[in-house]
Motif scaffolding. Structure first.
Motif, PDB file in Angstrom:
ATOM      1  N   ALA A  64       0.693  -1.325   0.026  1.00 34.81           N
ATOM      2  CA  ALA A  64       0.045  -0.081   0.219  1.00 34.81           C
ATOM      3  C   ALA A  64       0.717   1.137   0.135  1.00 34.81           C
ATOM      4  O   ALA A  64       0.366   2.220  -0.330  1.00 34.81           O
ATOM      5  CB  ALA A  64      -0.898   0.055   1.134  1.00 34.81           C
ATOM      6  N   SER A  66       3.353   1.732  -1.916  1.00 36.87           N
ATOM      7  CA  SER A  66       3.707   2.270  -3.208  1.00 36.87           C
ATOM      8  C   SER A  66       2.479   2.812  -3.955  1.00 36.87           C
ATOM      9  O   SER A  66       2.813   3.464  -4.892  1.00 36.87           O
ATOM     10  CB  SER A  66       3.997   0.809  -4.060  1.00 36.87           C
ATOM     11  OG  SER A  66       2.958  -0.088  -3.895  1.00 36.87           O
ATOM     12  N   THR A  67       1.455   2.679  -3.549  1.00 37.35           N
ATOM     13  CA  THR A  67      -0.046   3.413  -4.204  1.00 37.35           C
ATOM     14  C   THR A  67       0.204   4.820  -3.763  1.00 37.35           C
ATOM     15  O   THR A  67      -0.464   5.518  -4.198  1.00 37.35           O
ATOM     16  CB  THR A  67      -0.897   2.659  -3.668  1.00 37.35           C
ATOM     17  OG1 THR A  67      -1.242   2.996  -2.109  1.00 37.35           O
ATOM     18  CG2 THR A  67      -0.987   1.297  -3.978  1.00 37.35           C
ATOM     19  N   GLY A 151      -4.812   1.648  -0.271  1.00 32.38           N
ATOM     20  CA  GLY A 151      -4.175   1.108  -1.408  1.00 32.38           C
ATOM     21  C   GLY A 151      -5.085   0.819  -2.710  1.00 32.38           C
ATOM     22  O   GLY A 151      -4.804   1.136  -3.697  1.00 32.38           O
ATOM     23  N   GLN A 152      -6.052  -0.086  -2.388  1.00 33.17           N
ATOM     24  CA  GLN A 152      -6.807  -0.680  -3.474  1.00 33.17           C
ATOM     25  C   GLN A 152      -7.665   0.646  -3.949  1.00 33.17           C
ATOM     26  O   GLN A 152      -7.929   0.463  -5.375  1.00 33.17           O
ATOM     27  CB  GLN A 152      -7.957  -1.676  -2.884  1.00 33.17           C
ATOM     28  CG  GLN A 152      -7.271  -2.968  -2.436  1.00 33.17           C
ATOM     29  CD  GLN A 152      -6.661  -3.623  -3.446  1.00 33.17           C
ATOM     30  OE1 GLN A 152      -7.106  -3.682  -4.534  1.00 33.17           O
ATOM     31  NE2 GLN A 152      -5.436  -4.142  -3.206  1.00 33.17           N
ATOM     32  N   ARG A 154      -6.675   3.526  -4.618  1.00 32.98           N
ATOM     33  CA  ARG A 154      -5.669   4.162  -5.477  1.00 32.98           C
ATOM     34  C   ARG A 154      -5.467   3.153  -6.677  1.00 32.98           C
ATOM     35  O   ARG A 154      -5.160   3.892  -7.804  1.00 32.98           O
ATOM     36  CB  ARG A 154      -4.520   4.572  -4.644  1.00 32.98           C
ATOM     37  CG  ARG A 154      -4.729   5.965  -3.812  1.00 32.98           C
ATOM     38  CD  ARG A 154      -3.828   5.950  -2.721  1.00 32.98           C
ATOM     39  NE  ARG A 154      -4.338   7.104  -1.937  1.00 32.98           N
ATOM     40  CZ  ARG A 154      -5.290   7.163  -1.266  1.00 32.98           C
ATOM     41  NH1 ARG A 154      -6.071   6.436  -1.117  1.00 32.98           N
ATOM     42  NH2 ARG A 154      -5.729   8.439  -0.593  1.00 32.98           N
ATOM     43  N   TYR A 155      -5.428   1.995  -6.394  1.00 31.40           N
ATOM     44  CA  TYR A 155      -5.358   0.996  -7.758  1.00 31.40           C
ATOM     45  C   TYR A 155      -6.298   1.439  -8.691  1.00 31.40           C
ATOM     46  O   TYR A 155      -6.153   1.676  -9.794  1.00 31.40           O
ATOM     47  CB  TYR A 155      -5.255  -0.275  -7.298  1.00 31.40           C
ATOM     48  CG  TYR A 155      -4.077  -0.535  -6.600  1.00 31.40           C
ATOM     49  CD1 TYR A 155      -2.918  -0.636  -7.345  1.00 31.40           C
ATOM     50  CD2 TYR A 155      -4.050  -1.601  -5.600  1.00 31.40           C
ATOM     51  CE1 TYR A 155      -1.505  -0.985  -6.824  1.00 31.40           C
ATOM     52  CE2 TYR A 155      -2.864  -2.120  -4.888  1.00 31.40           C
ATOM     53  CZ  TYR A 155      -1.524  -1.745  -5.591  1.00 31.40           C
ATOM     54  OH  TYR A 155      -0.669  -2.137  -5.119  1.00 31.40           O
TER      55      TYR A 155
END
Length: 373
Positions: A64, A66-67, A151-152, A154-155
């Motif tokens: 997360a 890296s996002t 994180g998800q 932003r993915y």
């Protein structure tokens, strides 16, 4: 930040109480010697790796970091430090927690549903610790859920920006500068999964998905370093990745399926597969030059470090059960179907190549700001 600090303090509290009330003899003796083997490795290396494959999901939170690359001032410096630092801290804390748990109770007496809480529940003058652990565990679930959704979301924002998913997911709240639509969608979707799916099924699916993603990322790191923008040794790199993956798969199959008797056959197969893998890495390093050198930070020890990651992920994938692969295949097939029927035709790659015009009066996503105009 506050929730994370409280969560870390709670983990340190558990570790301290575990070492204080634990007994080092529980590390090697079972509660029922007549039914459970003893020793520090009661089920041998097989048990260790089977357990490692299942606890892999405990480490998925670090990705997360890296996002957040679009939301930090110096991502080239801060993201590697954040990822590496979080992995080191989490690994140390988890190892200490496992050691304290193993000292509290013999391994065959641990309650798999509530290990720490159950360990203190029956102890004299320690019932309050069980209550604290229950409250802290609830807080930990909340923290983990928020990090996962961080994180998800932003993915999904980036995927929606590229047109692979509906552009509605790329909308950003103008006041908070967060992907509000993606966060809301994830909240509803996650709640539905939690309500209608058994926990063991979700854990196995997360494990196999995480291992597969880590395997692909390790391969991609090697490919990017040795092929770069297309001017490197593409086919030698692809050949190396294929040979190395097959050698790791052969090692895994020999570990799982080769009979222990006659003595030496299984060990010989494992040694041959390991030797082939090491030889492939050494030959690739000696014969194929790197196509690019990272300007600020890059994976050290190329290609040995990502090769070790590939080998370990393949090996741990072999430790999972057959239903996990069936569910993963169904999920992957559904994702592939969505990609083929929708994403390819709606993506801006298709639009820019002239194969399809997706403007058609719909919302067009700006690549710079993750917004819909």
């Amino acid at each position: 930040m506050v929730l994370t600090a409280v969560h870390v303090a709670f983990i340190l509290f558990i570790i301290g109480m575990g070492f204080r009330h634990g007994d080092a003899r529980n590390l090697t003796r079972p509660a029922d010697p007549s039914r459970s083997p003893g020793g520090f490795f009661p089920h041998g290396a097989v048990g260790v790796f089977n357990g490692a494959a299942m606890v892999y999901l405990s480490y998925i939170g670090y990705d997360a970091v890296s996002t957040m690359a679009e939301e930090v001032q110096r991502p080239a410096r801060d993201i590697p430090v954040g990822v590496s630092g979080s992995v080191v801290v989490v690994t140390v804390l988890y190892c200490l927690m496992a050691a304290s748990m193993s000292m509290l109770l013999p391994y065959d007496a641990i309650d798999p549903e509530a290990p720490f809480s159950g360990a203190f529940k029956g102890r004299e003058r320690c019932a309050w610790v069980s209550n604290v652990i229950g409250a802290g565990a609830s807080l930990g679930i909340l923290t983990s859920l928020m990090v996962a959704m961080l994180g998800q979301a932003r993915y999904l924002c980036v995927i929606g920006r590229s047109g692979v998913m509906p552009a509605w997911l790329a909308r950003v709240n103008p006041r908070t500068a967060t992907p509000v639509n993606a966060s809301a969608f994830l909240g509803v979707f996650t709640a539905a999964l939690a309500l209608f799916t058994e926990l063991d099924i979700l854990l196995n699916l997360v494990c196999i998905g995480t291992l597969f993603v880590f395997y692909m990322v390790a391969n991609a790191v090697v490919y990017r370093r040795y092929v770069g923008g297309g001017g490197g040794a593409r086919w030698p790199t692809l050949a190396f990745l294929l040979v190395f993956s097959l050698s790791a798969l052969a090692f895994t199959l020999a570990w799982k399926l080769a009979p222990p008797e006659p003595r030496g056959v299984r060990a010989g197969l494992l040694a041959a597969c390991a030797a082939l893998a090491v030889t492939a890495v050494a030959a690739f390093q000696a014969l194929v030059p790197q196509a690019r050198v990272p300007e600020l930070w890059g994976v050290p020890g190329m290609p040995w470090v990502p090769a070790a990651s590939v080998f370990l992920n393949v090996f741990l994938l072999g430790s999972l059960d057959r239903p996990s692969y069936v569910r993963f295949a169904i999920f992957s097939a559904a994702a592939l179907l969505v990609y083929v029927l929708y994403s390819v035709h709606a993506s801006y790659d298709a639009e820019e190549s002239g194969r399809l015009d997706v403007d058609g009066g719909g919302g067009k996503v700006q690549d710079e700001a993750c917004t819909v105009v």
